[in-house]
Design a protein around this motif. Structure first.
Motif, PDB file in Angstrom:
ATOM      1  N   ILE A 629       0.839  -1.207   0.000  1.00 56.84           N
ATOM      2  CA  ILE A 629       0.000   0.000   0.000  1.00 56.84           C
ATOM      3  C   ILE A 629       0.870   1.252   0.000  1.00 56.84           C
ATOM      4  O   ILE A 629       0.634   2.199  -0.761  1.00 56.84           O
ATOM      5  CB  ILE A 629      -0.945  -0.014   1.214  1.00 56.84           C
ATOM      6  CG1 ILE A 629      -1.900  -1.203   1.136  1.00 56.84           C
ATOM      7  CG2 ILE A 629      -1.744   1.292   1.279  1.00 56.84           C
ATOM      8  CD1 ILE A 629      -2.594  -1.518   2.446  1.00 56.84           C
ATOM      9  N   LEU A 630       1.893   1.265   0.844  1.00 59.24           N
ATOM     10  CA  LEU A 630       2.784   2.421   0.907  1.00 59.24           C
ATOM     11  C   LEU A 630       3.407   2.726  -0.453  1.00 59.24           C
ATOM     12  O   LEU A 630       3.532   3.886  -0.857  1.00 59.24           O
ATOM     13  CB  LEU A 630       3.895   2.173   1.931  1.00 59.24           C
ATOM     14  CG  LEU A 630       3.536   2.328   3.406  1.00 59.24           C
ATOM     15  CD1 LEU A 630       4.626   1.725   4.288  1.00 59.24           C
ATOM     16  CD2 LEU A 630       3.336   3.792   3.765  1.00 59.24           C
ATOM     17  N   ASN A 631       3.808   1.687  -1.159  1.00 56.90           N
ATOM     18  CA  ASN A 631       4.541   1.873  -2.413  1.00 56.90           C
ATOM     19  C   ASN A 631       3.645   2.082  -3.623  1.00 56.90           C
ATOM     20  O   ASN A 631       4.043   2.747  -4.585  1.00 56.90           O
ATOM     21  CB  ASN A 631       5.461   0.673  -2.655  1.00 56.90           C
ATOM     22  CG  ASN A 631       6.631   0.648  -1.688  1.00 56.90           C
ATOM     23  OD1 ASN A 631       7.308   1.652  -1.514  1.00 56.90           O
ATOM     24  ND2 ASN A 631       6.864  -0.479  -1.042  1.00 56.90           N
ATOM     25  N   LYS A 632       2.433   1.540  -3.587  1.00 59.58           N
ATOM     26  CA  LYS A 632       1.548   1.629  -4.752  1.00 59.58           C
ATOM     27  C   LYS A 632       0.564   2.784  -4.686  1.00 59.58           C
ATOM     28  O   LYS A 632       0.146   3.308  -5.726  1.00 59.58           O
ATOM     29  CB  LYS A 632       0.766   0.318  -4.922  1.00 59.58           C
ATOM     30  CG  LYS A 632       1.573  -0.831  -5.484  1.00 59.58           C
ATOM     31  CD  LYS A 632       0.664  -2.028  -5.753  1.00 59.58           C
ATOM     32  CE  LYS A 632       1.435  -3.180  -6.400  1.00 59.58           C
ATOM     33  NZ  LYS A 632       0.536  -4.347  -6.680  1.00 59.58           N
ATOM     34  N   SER A 652      -2.436  10.954   6.911  1.00 62.72           N
ATOM     35  CA  SER A 652      -2.096  10.432   8.245  1.00 62.72           C
ATOM     36  C   SER A 652      -1.799   8.941   8.201  1.00 62.72           C
ATOM     37  O   SER A 652      -0.930   8.457   8.933  1.00 62.72           O
ATOM     38  CB  SER A 652      -3.247  10.713   9.217  1.00 62.72           C
ATOM     39  OG  SER A 652      -3.468  12.091   9.341  1.00 62.72           O
ATOM     40  N   TRP A 653      -2.549   8.212   7.356  1.00 66.07           N
ATOM     41  CA  TRP A 653      -2.254   6.780   7.206  1.00 66.07           C
ATOM     42  C   TRP A 653      -0.808   6.600   6.756  1.00 66.07           C
ATOM     43  O   TRP A 653      -0.092   5.737   7.284  1.00 66.07           O
ATOM     44  CB  TRP A 653      -3.197   6.138   6.193  1.00 66.07           C
ATOM     45  CG  TRP A 653      -3.102   4.633   6.162  1.00 66.07           C
ATOM     46  CD1 TRP A 653      -3.925   3.750   6.796  1.00 66.07           C
ATOM     47  CD2 TRP A 653      -2.124   3.835   5.468  1.00 66.07           C
ATOM     48  NE1 TRP A 653      -3.516   2.454   6.551  1.00 66.07           N
ATOM     49  CE2 TRP A 653      -2.412   2.487   5.745  1.00 66.07           C
ATOM     50  CE3 TRP A 653      -1.030   4.141   4.668  1.00 66.07           C
ATOM     51  CZ2 TRP A 653      -1.648   1.432   5.232  1.00 66.07           C
ATOM     52  CZ3 TRP A 653      -0.253   3.091   4.164  1.00 66.07           C
ATOM     53  CH2 TRP A 653      -0.567   1.751   4.441  1.00 66.07           C
ATOM     54  N   TYR A 654      -0.378   7.400   5.801  1.00 63.27           N
ATOM     55  CA  TYR A 654       0.996   7.271   5.314  1.00 63.27           C
ATOM     56  C   TYR A 654       2.000   7.618   6.407  1.00 63.27           C
ATOM     57  O   TYR A 654       3.005   6.905   6.597  1.00 63.27           O
ATOM     58  CB  TYR A 654       1.227   8.177   4.100  1.00 63.27           C
ATOM     59  CG  TYR A 654       2.601   7.987   3.502  1.00 63.27           C
ATOM     60  CD1 TYR A 654       2.818   7.054   2.491  1.00 63.27           C
ATOM     61  CD2 TYR A 654       3.704   8.706   3.968  1.00 63.27           C
ATOM     62  CE1 TYR A 654       4.074   6.847   1.953  1.00 63.27           C
ATOM     63  CE2 TYR A 654       4.969   8.505   3.447  1.00 63.27           C
ATOM     64  CZ  TYR A 654       5.154   7.589   2.435  1.00 63.27           C
ATOM     65  OH  TYR A 654       6.412   7.375   1.926  1.00 63.27           O
ATOM     66  N   ILE A 655       1.773   8.684   7.137  1.00 64.81           N
ATOM     67  CA  ILE A 655       2.715   9.115   8.176  1.00 64.81           C
ATOM     68  C   ILE A 655       2.917   8.019   9.214  1.00 64.81           C
ATOM     69  O   ILE A 655       4.043   7.627   9.534  1.00 64.81           O
ATOM     70  CB  ILE A 655       2.221  10.411   8.832  1.00 64.81           C
ATOM     71  CG1 ILE A 655       2.265  11.556   7.814  1.00 64.81           C
ATOM     72  CG2 ILE A 655       3.068  10.764  10.055  1.00 64.81           C
ATOM     73  CD1 ILE A 655       1.422  12.746   8.206  1.00 64.81           C
ATOM     74  N   PHE A 656       1.812   7.509   9.756  1.00 62.55           N
ATOM     75  CA  PHE A 656       1.922   6.421  10.726  1.00 62.55           C
ATOM     76  C   PHE A 656       2.578   5.195  10.108  1.00 62.55           C
ATOM     77  O   PHE A 656       3.531   4.632  10.664  1.00 62.55           O
ATOM     78  CB  PHE A 656       0.530   6.036  11.247  1.00 62.55           C
ATOM     79  CG  PHE A 656       0.075   6.802  12.452  1.00 62.55           C
ATOM     80  CD1 PHE A 656       0.842   6.831  13.610  1.00 62.55           C
ATOM     81  CD2 PHE A 656      -1.137   7.476  12.454  1.00 62.55           C
ATOM     82  CE1 PHE A 656       0.423   7.533  14.729  1.00 62.55           C
ATOM     83  CE2 PHE A 656      -1.568   8.176  13.567  1.00 62.55           C
ATOM     84  CZ  PHE A 656      -0.786   8.206  14.711  1.00 62.55           C
ATOM     85  N   SER A 657       2.087   4.768   8.956  1.00 61.94           N
ATOM     86  CA  SER A 657       2.527   3.503   8.386  1.00 61.94           C
ATOM     87  C   SER A 657       3.980   3.553   7.928  1.00 61.94           C
ATOM     88  O   SER A 657       4.709   2.559   8.053  1.00 61.94           O
ATOM     89  CB  SER A 657       1.613   3.094   7.234  1.00 61.94           C
ATOM     90  OG  SER A 657       0.299   2.855   7.706  1.00 61.94           O
ATOM     91  N   ALA A 658       4.415   4.683   7.404  1.00 62.80           N
ATOM     92  CA  ALA A 658       5.812   4.808   6.992  1.00 62.80           C
ATOM     93  C   ALA A 658       6.747   4.733   8.188  1.00 62.80           C
ATOM     94  O   ALA A 658       7.885   4.230   8.078  1.00 62.80           O
ATOM     95  CB  ALA A 658       6.025   6.107   6.228  1.00 62.80           C
TER      96      ALA A 658
END
Length: 757
Positions: A629-632, A652-658
């Motif tokens: 998900i992060l990459n695509k 925010s999903w990206y910030i947490f997940s990264a």
């Protein structure tokens, strides 16, 4: 020779170190990310590129449509080729268009007699002539050879227009510009323009639409005298007026271009012209445009510095743009003197900033937990603004905009936001007052949550209220939140009542087919049932999703959900099917995008699902899918998001997940570990404390956790706690290219074994 090599190496190392020390985080932000879909991508983010400051009232940005609509909710689409003007208020990433207040547009040449509702003064532009960075925007308007520069403060916009010399110079102020008038019954109820002197224009408009009865006041000051004005109202023309009222007012102002630059300072207010005037005088006292640009940049640098990361250039761009988008809203709508528009349509005053733009169905999931972590003081102000809304309105906000409720979406997720803040001990919140608001908002009948039939049936019957399955699942989660606050405040009877209600989700589980599905008020299943069929926002049991996506929405009781399915093996097998089942009906909801199987990253109901493998002992699959998900689903183009950013939720999903973890249950103080994508991320907890996540060997291929340490000790749990983070420390991962199927799989390592209640 050796000395020269050593000297050269030392010089290079010093240069790299100095660059790292002086590198501005604002330089990594690209406001054009998420502003327009590329071919083959249905959604992009619905963001805008214009000038704003963190959590400010003003968002001064170009509108590329004369009449913004659902498809261009932020006012700007990267694929458009003309600019209609620069308005002072915008929404970031929403699925509905709104605001676009006080449009200003420079032009040269003859004044054209226009028909009512038209704008003949738009101009072509090219992206090569655009610049956007935090707090600043610049563009060349090709049709007029005018260069426009914009910056902003919390309550004011600052325009700089460079006109060609010896040409007629005009500036329009348009109070009729809005979203499509037929949408949400949008209409201008009243508006006014006044000209108290030859350097000033003031006025207001009262407009109703998605946000009901919005009052927007403004005060505009010009660096040069206005030679003359002419005003139109629904096609009627008025020359050199001093004051005029109407419902479609547009003023054309003439200037002398002997001095090519015309600067405009525009203060806005939700309460009065006087406050709009005071706002701009307090925040932009001088005509120093560059100083205002620099102040905006400094404000953004301070906020972005709350997290320092190490990663690839693209990772830094995506990460800091995401953090920028997350910090655009909620928006302060109280004036410099504390006046704010109350939900009861009166003006009240608060010593603390009063905030609005609460897209709660979206932002309670990740954005607000991020605010409690990075913005604890502002989070307290957000919660206290919600509590003031409750006092005036009778229940907590569902989707609050410009101080008013618009009843968009389902549930009442301010309950989750307030619970999260209180349980984490944010200072400045009266826990007992907060509990009163949370409890009463869970008992009173209102459009977001039909509590009148909730306890009667133990679920929402579809024939009494549509979106019944989604409502049942989301209301059960909110009730769990109320139960946790009751427990904290030693209210045992309330705790037992709401904890029981939080289990109502089980009443819509059909064990014969393995899905949640709708019942009527006679407790009969409603046929036919197709888990692939999508609902929108009414007329179907599911909200902006289908039965597959909503099956996983039990964040308060994942262990109970696993039990319903039949145990860990059955649960992970169903997750496997979910992420690989490509079948789709002919029609999906417009918000469904960013697919991996049935997972749809473009809309919020799917956001926590990849993390659920951790609860059933297969964390390597969480790592696999979170990495995918992060990459695509994120990139550095104008089509940088897989769906609407929804006031920073996808960001925010990206910030947490990264960084490597995510709040599956937003109010639990538990973060479930995924896979860290960044080499290093440091959260600044306070001046003296920080929490750092290190990922050794992290890369696009090395996405699997081999081992972990927390503060130097071996760590196998697939979650961390709020307390782990706020006390400071180091979480260190060693990453690899193949799954380590032993790490994090022990019975005590799973977040399912956390006892919330």
């Amino acid at each position: 020779m050796k000395i020269n090599i050593i000297y050269i190496f030392a010089t290079i190392l010093l240069a790299i170190t100095l660059k790292a020390q002086t590198e501005k985080l604002t330089s990594h932000v690209n406001p054009f990310i998420g502003t327009g879909a590329i071919v083959g991508s249905p959604l992009s983010g619905n963001n805008y590129p214009g000038a704003t400051v963190p959590f400010g009232m003003v968002q001064l940005s170009p509108d590329t449509r004369n009449i913004p609509d659902w498809g261009v909710a932020s006012g700007y689409n990267y694929n458009d080729t003309t600019i209609a003007g620069f308005s002072h208020t915008h929404l970031s990433g929403t699925g509905v268009a709104e605001f676009f207040d006080v449009l200003v547009m420079p032009f040269t040449g003859d004044i054209i007699k226009e028909d009512a509702g038209t704008n003949p003064y738009q101009s072509a532009f090219l992206h090569k002539d655009e610049i956007a960075k935090p707090g600043y925007y610049k563009v060349d308007l090709k049709d007029y050879d005018v260069t426009a520069e914009l910056t902003a403060t919390t309550h004011a916009g600052f325009h700089k227009y460079n006109f060609p010399k010896n040409k007629s110079a005009h500036i329009i102020i348009d109070l009729d510009h809005s979203m499509k008038k037929s949408d949400w019954n949008t209409r201008i109820i009243a508006s006014q323009l006044s000209f108290p002197n030859n350097h000033t224009v003031e006025g207001y408009r009262i407009i109703t639409g998605w946000a009901p009865m919005r009052k927007v006041f403004f005060h505009a000051e010009f660096s040069q005298p206005i030679i003359k004005n002419q005003v139109t109202d629904n096609g009627n023309l008025y020359q050199n007026v001093t004051i005029i009222n109407g419902t479609a007012l547009k003023a054309i102002l003439d200037f002398d271009t002997a001095n090519a630059d015309v600067l405009v300072k525009v203060g806005i207010s939700a309460t009065s012209v006087e406050n709009a005037r005071f706002n701009v005088q307090a925040e932009i006292p001088a005509w120093d445009f560059n100083a205002t640009v620099n102040a905006a940049d400094t404000a953004w640098e301070k906020e972005l510095s709350k997290i320092k990361i190490e990663g690839t250039p693209d990772q830094k761009t995506i990460f800091y743009t995401a953090l920028y988008h997350t910090f655009i809203q909620p928006n302060q709508i109280s004036d410099v003197n504390g006046d704010y528009p109350s939900a009861d349509f009166t003006t009240k005053n608060s010593a603390k900033p009063y905030y609005s733009t609460f897209s709660l169905w979206d932002t309670y999931r990740a954005a607000h937990p991020l605010y409690t972590l990075l913005q604890p003081e502002r989070s307290a102000d957000f919660i206290n603004s919600m509590l003031l809304h409750y006092k005036a309105f009778g229940y907590l906000p569902i989707w609050q905009l410009w101080g008013q409720e618009n009843y968009c979406m389902i549930g009442n997720h301010s309950i989750s936001v307030i619970t999260d803040a209180v349980l984490k001990g944010l200072p400045g919140i009266d826990a007992h007052a907060a509990y009163e608001a949370v409890k009463n908002s869970s008992l009173l009948e209102h459009p977001g949550s039909p509590f009148g039939i909730w306890e009667q049936y133990g679920y929402i019957p579809e024939n009494l209220k549509s979106q019944s399955v989604s409502l049942t699942l989301e209301m059960a989660y909110d009730d769990w939140c109320v139960a946790q606050m009751a427990k904290k405040l030693d209210k045992a009877e309330d705790y037992n009542r709401f904890l029981k209600r939080s289990q109502f989700y089980k009443n819509l589980y059909d064990k014969q087919i393995g899905f949640f599905r709708a019942k009527d008020d006679k407790k009969q299943w409603i046929d036919p049932f197709d888990p692939l069929k999508y609902g929108a926002n009414g007329g179907y049991p599911f909200t902006e999703g289908n039965g597959w996506q909503y099956f996983w929405y039990v964040p308060q009781d994942v262990k109970g959900l696993i039990g319903l399915v039949g145990g860990n093996k059955a649960f992970t097998q169903k997750l496997d099917t979910f992420f690989t089942l490509e079948d789709k009906p002919q029609e999906v909801n417009d918000n469904a995008s960013g697919f991996i199987g049935q997972y749809a990253h473009g809309n919020e109901p799917s956001h926590h699902i990849a993390y659920l493998y951790n609860y059933a002992g297969q964390p390597w699959k969480t790592q696999q899918y979170v990495s995918e998900i992060l990459n695509k689903m994120y990139n550095t183009t104008s089509s940088g998001y897989a769906g609407n950013d929804d006031c920073g939720e996808l960001s925010s999903w990206y910030i947490f997940s990264a960084m490597g973890f995510y709040p599956v249950n937003p109010a639990s103080s538990i973060y479930v570990i995924g896979t860290p994508a960044l080499k290093k991320a440091t959260i600044q907890i306070s001046e003296l404390k920080s929490f750092t996540v290190i990922a050794k060997n992290a890369s696009a291929k090395n996405v699997y956790i081999q081992s972990a340490k927390l503060n130097g000790k071996a760590y196998t749990k697939t979650y961390i706690t709020q307390q782990d983070i706020v006390k400071g420390g180091v979480l260190e991962f060693t990453m690899g290219g193949a799954p380590n199927k032993k790490w994090g799989t022990g019975a005590d390592d799973r977040p399912e074994n956390i006892i919330y209640n």
